[in-house]
Design a protein around this motif. Sequence first.
Motif, short mmCIF file in Angstrom:
data_model
loop_
_atom_site.label_atom_id
_atom_site.label_comp_id
_atom_site.label_asym_id
_atom_site.label_seq_id
_atom_site.Cartn_x
_atom_site.Cartn_y
_atom_site.Cartn_z
N ARG A 164 0.84 -1.21 0.00
CA ARG A 164 0.00 0.00 0.00
C ARG A 164 0.87 1.26 0.00
NH1 ARG A 164 -5.37 -1.17 1.01
NH2 ARG A 164 -5.80 0.96 1.72
N ARG A 165 1.98 1.21 0.72
CA ARG A 165 2.90 2.36 0.73
C ARG A 165 3.51 2.58 -0.65
NH1 ARG A 165 5.76 4.74 4.82
NH2 ARG A 165 3.72 4.54 5.81
N ALA A 166 3.93 1.50 -1.32
CA ALA A 166 4.52 1.62 -2.64
C ALA A 166 3.51 2.19 -3.64
CB ALA A 166 5.02 0.26 -3.12
N LYS A 167 2.26 1.77 -3.53
CA LYS A 167 1.23 2.27 -4.45
C LYS A 167 0.87 3.72 -4.15
CE LYS A 167 -0.63 -2.16 -5.85
NZ LYS A 167 -1.84 -2.99 -6.09
N ALA A 168 0.87 4.09 -2.87
CA ALA A 168 0.64 5.49 -2.53
C ALA A 168 1.77 6.37 -3.05
CB ALA A 168 0.50 5.64 -1.01
N LYS A 169 3.00 5.87 -2.95
CA LYS A 169 4.14 6.62 -3.49
C LYS A 169 3.98 6.82 -5.00
CE LYS A 169 8.34 8.37 -3.83
NZ LYS A 169 9.53 7.51 -3.66
N ALA A 170 3.51 5.78 -5.70
CA ALA A 170 3.29 5.90 -7.14
C ALA A 170 2.23 6.96 -7.44
CB ALA A 170 2.87 4.54 -7.71
N ASP A 171 1.19 7.03 -6.60
CA ASP A 171 0.17 8.06 -6.78
C ASP A 171 0.77 9.46 -6.64
OD1 ASP A 171 -2.13 6.51 -7.26
OD2 ASP A 171 -2.38 6.10 -5.12
N PHE A 172 1.69 9.62 -5.68
CA PHE A 172 2.30 10.93 -5.49
C PHE A 172 3.19 11.32 -6.66
CE2 PHE A 172 0.92 10.86 -1.07
CZ PHE A 172 0.69 12.21 -0.84
N VAL A 173 3.87 10.34 -7.25
CA VAL A 173 4.67 10.63 -8.44
C VAL A 173 3.76 11.11 -9.57
CG1 VAL A 173 6.19 9.67 -10.21
CG2 VAL A 173 6.52 9.04 -7.81
N ALA A 174 2.65 10.39 -9.78
CA ALA A 174 1.70 10.79 -10.82
C ALA A 174 1.10 12.16 -10.52
CB ALA A 174 0.60 9.74 -10.95
N ALA A 175 0.83 12.43 -9.24
CA ALA A 175 0.29 13.73 -8.85
C ALA A 175 1.27 14.86 -9.17
CB ALA A 175 -0.05 13.73 -7.36
N ARG A 176 2.55 14.60 -8.96
CA ARG A 176 3.56 15.61 -9.28
C ARG A 176 3.57 15.93 -10.77
NH1 ARG A 176 9.04 13.17 -9.12
NH2 ARG A 176 8.82 13.23 -11.40
N PHE A 177 3.51 14.88 -11.60
CA PHE A 177 3.47 15.10 -13.04
C PHE A 177 2.24 15.92 -13.42
CE2 PHE A 177 6.66 11.83 -13.17
CZ PHE A 177 7.36 12.04 -14.34
N ALA A 178 1.08 15.57 -12.85
CA ALA A 178 -0.15 16.30 -13.17
C ALA A 178 -0.05 17.77 -12.75
CB ALA A 178 -1.34 15.63 -12.50
N LYS A 179 0.49 18.01 -11.56
CA LYS A 179 0.63 19.38 -11.06
C LYS A 179 1.56 20.19 -11.96
CE LYS A 179 2.34 22.06 -7.12
NZ LYS A 179 2.99 21.96 -5.78
N ASN A 180 2.70 19.62 -12.33
CA ASN A 180 3.67 20.34 -13.15
C ASN A 180 3.19 20.54 -14.58
OD1 ASN A 180 5.36 20.57 -10.97
ND2 ASN A 180 6.68 18.87 -11.55
N ASN A 181 2.15 19.80 -14.99
CA ASN A 181 1.55 19.99 -16.30
C ASN A 181 0.23 20.75 -16.21
OD1 ASN A 181 3.14 18.59 -18.61
ND2 ASN A 181 3.28 17.16 -16.89
N ARG A 182 0.03 21.42 -15.07
CA ARG A 182 -1.08 22.35 -14.86
C ARG A 182 -2.45 21.68 -15.00
NH1 ARG A 182 1.21 27.88 -17.85
NH2 ARG A 182 3.16 27.97 -16.66
N THR A 183 -2.56 20.51 -14.40
CA THR A 183 -3.86 19.84 -14.28
C THR A 183 -4.09 19.55 -12.80
OG1 THR A 183 -2.78 17.71 -14.77
CG2 THR A 183 -3.86 18.85 -16.60
N PRO A 184 -4.40 20.61 -12.01
CA PRO A 184 -4.47 20.46 -10.55
C PRO A 184 -5.55 19.50 -10.07
CG PRO A 184 -5.29 22.60 -11.24
CD PRO A 184 -4.65 21.99 -12.44
N LEU A 185 -6.67 19.42 -10.78
CA LEU A 185 -7.72 18.50 -10.34
C LEU A 185 -7.29 17.05 -10.51
CD1 LEU A 185 -10.96 20.27 -11.66
CD2 LEU A 185 -10.03 20.23 -9.33
N VAL A 186 -6.56 16.78 -11.59
CA VAL A 186 -6.01 15.43 -11.78
C VAL A 186 -5.01 15.12 -10.67
CG1 VAL A 186 -4.68 13.93 -13.31
CG2 VAL A 186 -6.38 15.50 -14.27
#
Length: 296
Positions: free
Chosen positions: A247-269
């Motif tokens: 569960r920790r590894a999958k949560a970390k993967a979510d945070f990586v994806a969230a960073r990509f979405a934020k840096n590409n200006r899709t804050p809701l994603v």
Amino acid sequence: MLDVLIPHFNDAEALDLSLRSVAAQTWRGKVRVIVVDDGSPSDELRRAEAIISSCDLDIELIKQPENRGRPATRNTLLSASDARFIAWLDAGDTWYEKKLETQFNTLYKQVYDGQDLSRIWVTCNYDWQWVGGRRRKVTQTTSGDQLKHLYVGDRLRAYLWTLLGTREAFNLVSGFDERLPRLQDLDYFISFVRGGGRLISAESSDALCCYFKSDVGRNAQEIRDCYETIFSKHGPSLNRFGVKFVRRAKAKADFVAARFAKNNRTPLVSLGFRMHAFGMDPRYTLYRAKKSLRNG
């Protein structure tokens, strides 16, 4: 002899930067550079060819007529290599001048100690530089359970351009998974360790190369999907660490994806990935939130 394997697509200036860093190495053994162009547009391919022809290195250029993606290009590079030793470098990243010398010295010490080089990769510390930001050194830690560290990605990170090893060691894995447009390095590292391979650290605390990082233009959902493919593919080795770790590894993967979405200006994603991470591992999500507040 050493083959330096470089994938290239549509960025001749980045290729030039990388080739210059190879030419500046203090190690004086025989080097051949193999560049595979992954279907670049004709004008950018001509620029790359001009840079290669003017470079004072032994360079073999292989042209793929159409874009096949990074993992297929890496497989083409592996197939083209026949040297005893292999190192990787992505176009746009650079080695510092003592990288090869330091890593070869580490390998030679392994030979002296009677180790089997066919199952060893030498990694190294590196500098991480966000485009427009400052460089910071990242330390590769090879002690402890390497599979566990690779899944989390905090102490040991899966970047090919940090590596030096024998051709036999790189062929311990049956190539790069062409289902993975992203994170094929991580899958390759995990497969190597699962297959009996071992990473060792270069005998230097200095950063030996530099990774120039940008998330712009990268699809966050694609990143997260690639993580899920890897978690599924390597399920038995991941699950042995227990439900909490998974569960920790999958949560970390979510945070990586969230960073990509934020840096590409899709804050809701980005928010959606963070909420999914909270559902997966609330304690880790709160830890990340507090850390973010401390760092401003």
